[in-house]
Design a protein around this motif. Structure first.
Motif, mmCIF file in Angstrom:
data_model
loop_
_atom_site.group_PDB
_atom_site.id
_atom_site.type_symbol
_atom_site.label_atom_id
_atom_site.label_comp_id
_atom_site.label_asym_id
_atom_site.label_seq_id
_atom_site.Cartn_x
_atom_site.Cartn_y
_atom_site.Cartn_z
ATOM 1 N N PHE A 66 -2.014 -89.154 -5.452
ATOM 2 C CA PHE A 66 -2.910 -88.975 -6.593
ATOM 3 C C PHE A 66 -2.847 -90.167 -7.539
ATOM 4 N N THR A 69 -4.386 -93.212 -6.243
ATOM 5 C CA THR A 69 -5.840 -93.108 -6.180
ATOM 6 C C THR A 69 -6.484 -93.305 -7.548
ATOM 7 N N VAL A 70 -5.911 -92.702 -8.582
ATOM 8 C CA VAL A 70 -6.592 -92.682 -9.892
ATOM 9 C C VAL A 70 -6.154 -93.799 -10.830
ATOM 10 N N LEU A 173 -6.224 -84.729 -16.737
ATOM 11 C CA LEU A 173 -6.964 -85.498 -15.733
ATOM 12 C C LEU A 173 -7.917 -86.484 -16.382
ATOM 13 N N THR A 217 -7.580 -86.981 -5.142
ATOM 14 C CA THR A 217 -7.753 -86.506 -6.518
ATOM 15 C C THR A 217 -7.405 -85.011 -6.609
ATOM 16 N N TYR A 243 -15.801 -87.351 -9.851
ATOM 17 C CA TYR A 243 -14.885 -88.379 -10.344
ATOM 18 C C TYR A 243 -15.610 -89.709 -10.506
ATOM 19 N N LEU A 250 -9.643 -93.318 -12.515
ATOM 20 C CA LEU A 250 -10.585 -92.417 -11.861
ATOM 21 C C LEU A 250 -10.423 -91.033 -12.474
#
Length: 282
Positions: A66, A69-70, A173, A217, A243, A250
């Protein structure tokens, strides 16, 4: 003559109503300013200032994926978030009575806190004004018709504090650096697609289970017990999607939240983030 007086009285009613609405809005803006001044005046130095991938090396596999990715390497840590929303809010606990809303929200990550300032349309030209707040470890809610007549007021209690800290945690988030171990979050593996995150602020500790998707995500969040009031705690959760990259991170732009009843989930919030701005640790 009678018609003339009816017209005069009608005009006076309209003028007085307009003045009352303006006064209520002005008074509510003053309350918002006061709350947000308190929220920002207590800001502390955020450490570290930059995300280092080394801090996620030992996290559970879906959590590590996660963050990879973000966040990008060297991502500045979020200190303040200012966002705008629009969507629908369900005004009934037993049936679907959705009303449109607009809102702004200010979030600080050190100390943890937020103020959600919403306008929920009750009827054409008639709004409920709502402050949902977590400030200096205390959660509270104030709802007012037209900014003049209080219709709900929940003061700080251990149960309110727990509920509002859960909201801050689930909404992280939108400011994902707040979910890093360096920001006080403890992660525990559940399986290949989910993990439990725990956060403590003062005397309040909360936990949320996040479900991760194949893209890396987060799809959903859930907690077994969030207090709705002083006596009632229920399973609570929601999902995020759409997203998009904002300031190198992200983040999801759409979400929905609800309470879990034995017969199924009853949503009360459907919203979209229309604008978001960040201040980073410096």
């Amino acid at each position: 003559m009678l018609i003339k007086w009816i017209v005069i009285i009608g005009v006076l009613i309209v003028v007085c109503t307009g003045l009352a609405v303006l006064y209520g809005s002005d008074r509510w803006r003053s309350e918002t300013h006061s709350l947000r001044a308190k929220l920002t005046s207590g800001r502390r130095i955020v450490q570290p200032k930059i995300y280092d991938p080394k801090e996620i090396a030992d996290l559970p596999a879906p959590v590590k994926r996660f963050f990879q990715t973000v966040l990008k390497d060297g991502q500045p840590i979020v200190a303040v978030v200012k966002l705008s929303q629009q969507g629908q809010f369900n005004m009934s606990e037993t049936e679907n009575k959705w009303s449109p809303f607009t809102a702004t929200q200010l979030v600080t990550t050190q100390p943890l806190g937020f103020d959600w300032d919403a306008r929920i349309q009750m009827a054409p030209g008639v709004n409920a004004f709502v402050h949902d707040t977590y400030l200096l470890g205390e959660g509270s809610l104030h709802a007012s018709l037209l900014g003049l007549f209080t219709v709900a007021k929940i003061p700080s209690t251990p149960e309110a504090n727990q509920g509002e800290l859960l909201r801050f945690f689930a909404e992280a988030l939108w400011y994902p650096t707040a979910l890093l171990p360096s920001q006080g979050v403890l992660w525990e593996a559940i399986n290949d697609t989910s993990a439990r995150a725990t956060l403590t602020d003062g005397a309040t500790t909360v936990s949320v289970v996040f479900q991760f998707n194949a893209e890396g995500t987060i799809d959903t969040f859930r907690t077994e017990a969030r207090y709705r009031d002083k006596l009632t705690a229920m399973p609570w959760g929601g999902r995020f999607w759409e997203y998009s990259v904002c300031n190198g991170m992200l983040i999801p732009l759409q979400g929905e939240v609800g309470w879990e009843y034995p017969e199924g989930t009853r949503l009360y919030f459907k919203g979209r983030t229309t604008e978001i701005h960040y201040e980073f640790a410096s």
